[in-house]
Design a protein around this motif. Structure first.
Motif, PDB file in Angstrom:
ATOM      1  N   VAL A  14      -2.463  -3.929  -4.125  1.00  0.00           N
ATOM      2  CA  VAL A  14      -2.416  -2.744  -4.822  1.00  0.00           C
ATOM      3  C   VAL A  14      -3.572  -1.740  -4.417  1.00  0.00           C
ATOM      4  O   VAL A  14      -3.611  -0.640  -3.848  1.00  0.00           O
ATOM      5  N   SER A  15      -4.891  -2.220  -4.548  1.00  0.00           N
ATOM      6  CA  SER A  15      -6.138  -1.539  -3.878  1.00  0.00           C
ATOM      7  C   SER A  15      -5.875  -1.276  -2.439  1.00  0.00           C
ATOM      8  O   SER A  15      -6.446  -0.093  -2.018  1.00  0.00           O
ATOM      9  N   PHE A  16      -5.406  -2.340  -1.568  1.00  0.00           N
ATOM     10  CA  PHE A  16      -5.167  -2.066  -0.480  1.00  0.00           C
ATOM     11  C   PHE A  16      -4.318  -0.747  -0.099  1.00  0.00           C
ATOM     12  O   PHE A  16      -4.494   0.143   0.738  1.00  0.00           O
ATOM     13  N   ILE A  17      -3.187  -0.630  -0.789  1.00  0.00           N
ATOM     14  CA  ILE A  17      -2.089   0.376  -0.457  1.00  0.00           C
ATOM     15  C   ILE A  17      -2.924   1.790  -0.947  1.00  0.00           C
ATOM     16  O   ILE A  17      -2.612   2.918  -0.368  1.00  0.00           O
ATOM     17  N   GLU A  18      -3.447   1.517  -2.253  1.00  0.00           N
ATOM     18  CA  GLU A  18      -4.067   3.040  -2.866  1.00  0.00           C
ATOM     19  C   GLU A  18      -5.207   3.617  -1.709  1.00  0.00           C
ATOM     20  O   GLU A  18      -5.304   4.688  -1.824  1.00  0.00           O
ATOM     21  N   ALA A  19      -5.774   2.516  -0.824  1.00  0.00           N
ATOM     22  CA  ALA A  19      -6.583   2.980  -0.148  1.00  0.00           C
ATOM     23  C   ALA A  19      -6.118   3.864   1.459  1.00  0.00           C
ATOM     24  O   ALA A  19      -6.642   4.201   2.326  1.00  0.00           O
ATOM     25  N   ARG A  26       1.345   5.861   2.159  1.00  0.00           N
ATOM     26  CA  ARG A  26       1.170   5.259   1.123  1.00  0.00           C
ATOM     27  C   ARG A  26       2.226   5.160  -0.009  1.00  0.00           C
ATOM     28  O   ARG A  26       2.685   4.047  -0.333  1.00  0.00           O
ATOM     29  N   GLU A  27       2.961   6.281   0.010  1.00  0.00           N
ATOM     30  CA  GLU A  27       4.366   6.234  -0.543  1.00  0.00           C
ATOM     31  C   GLU A  27       5.208   5.142  -0.188  1.00  0.00           C
ATOM     32  O   GLU A  27       5.881   4.372  -0.884  1.00  0.00           O
ATOM     33  N   ASP A  28       5.317   5.069   1.231  1.00  0.00           N
ATOM     34  CA  ASP A  28       6.166   4.155   1.656  1.00  0.00           C
ATOM     35  C   ASP A  28       5.609   2.987   1.633  1.00  0.00           C
ATOM     36  O   ASP A  28       6.563   1.903   1.168  1.00  0.00           O
ATOM     37  N   LEU A  32       7.865  -0.413  -0.162  1.00  0.00           N
ATOM     38  CA  LEU A  32       8.138  -1.362   0.489  1.00  0.00           C
ATOM     39  C   LEU A  32       7.556  -2.598  -0.558  1.00  0.00           C
ATOM     40  O   LEU A  32       8.192  -3.726  -0.383  1.00  0.00           O
ATOM     41  N   LEU A  33       6.603  -2.284  -1.137  1.00  0.00           N
ATOM     42  CA  LEU A  33       6.138  -3.372  -2.052  1.00  0.00           C
ATOM     43  C   LEU A  33       7.107  -3.837  -3.006  1.00  0.00           C
ATOM     44  O   LEU A  33       7.471  -4.929  -3.370  1.00  0.00           O
ATOM     45  N   ASN A 112       8.648   4.184  11.752  1.00  0.00           N
ATOM     46  CA  ASN A 112       7.623   5.522  11.637  1.00  0.00           C
ATOM     47  C   ASN A 112       7.793   5.723  10.034  1.00  0.00           C
ATOM     48  O   ASN A 112       6.823   5.915   9.369  1.00  0.00           O
ATOM     49  N   LYS A 113       8.764   5.646   9.345  1.00  0.00           N
ATOM     50  CA  LYS A 113       8.791   5.953   7.756  1.00  0.00           C
ATOM     51  C   LYS A 113      10.039   5.343   7.478  1.00  0.00           C
ATOM     52  O   LYS A 113      11.117   5.110   8.073  1.00  0.00           O
TER      53      LYS A 113
END
Length: 145
Positions: A14-19, A26-28, A32-33, A112-113
């Motif tokens: 979660v910290s990795f994604i938040e960064a 980040r939303e994608d 995916l998570l 890409n997204k």
């Protein structure tokens, strides 16, 4: 003996994604998570600095080279999102034909997204990848759902 660079870590997913700087990326990554966690029934783990992996298996080639790898996973990289699926399973090419806008590498699928792909096909790619690896490698090295 060769040592793989990409190893599991104790870093927070979660910290990795938040960064992640780019808000869309980040939303994608959070979407995916959810998709990977729900589909695999497994908890995510950071592998190296930027790969979010699910499960693991141990492989050993006839050459003697061996190691551990993720069953499936993804990495929200700056240029594209990398999705990690094994090659070699029967339905892979068929599923990729209906997946949506993507590029393929050796064992990666690049998008890409998420708006460019069909999430139901993504879930099927995840399922088929795990089934393939379960049938190919020693089952004691693969976590069950």
């Amino acid at each position: 003996m060769y040592k793989l660079k990409t190893q599991p870590t104790d870093k927070s997913v979660v910290s990795f994604i938040e960064a992640i700087e780019h808000p869309g990326k980040r939303e994608d990554a959070f979407k995916l998570l959810d998709v990977f966690t729900e589909t695999t029934g497994m908890q995510p783990k950071m592998w190296g600095k930027s790969i979010i992996g699910y499960g693991a298996y141990h492989y050993k080639y006839q050459s003697g080279h061996e190691g551990d790898a993720i069953l499936v996973g993804f990495s929200p990289r700056k240029a594209r999102i990398s999705l990690y699926f094994p090659t070699g399973f029967d339905k892979r090419d068929e599923l990729l034909r209906i997946f949506g806008k993507h590029k393929t590498g050796r064992a990666c699928v690049y998008v890409n997204k998420l708006a460019d792909i069909d999430i139901s096909v993504l879930k099927e790619l995840i399922d088929q990848s795990i089934k393939y690896l379960t049938a190919t490698y020693d089952e004691e090295n693969i976590p069950k759902k």
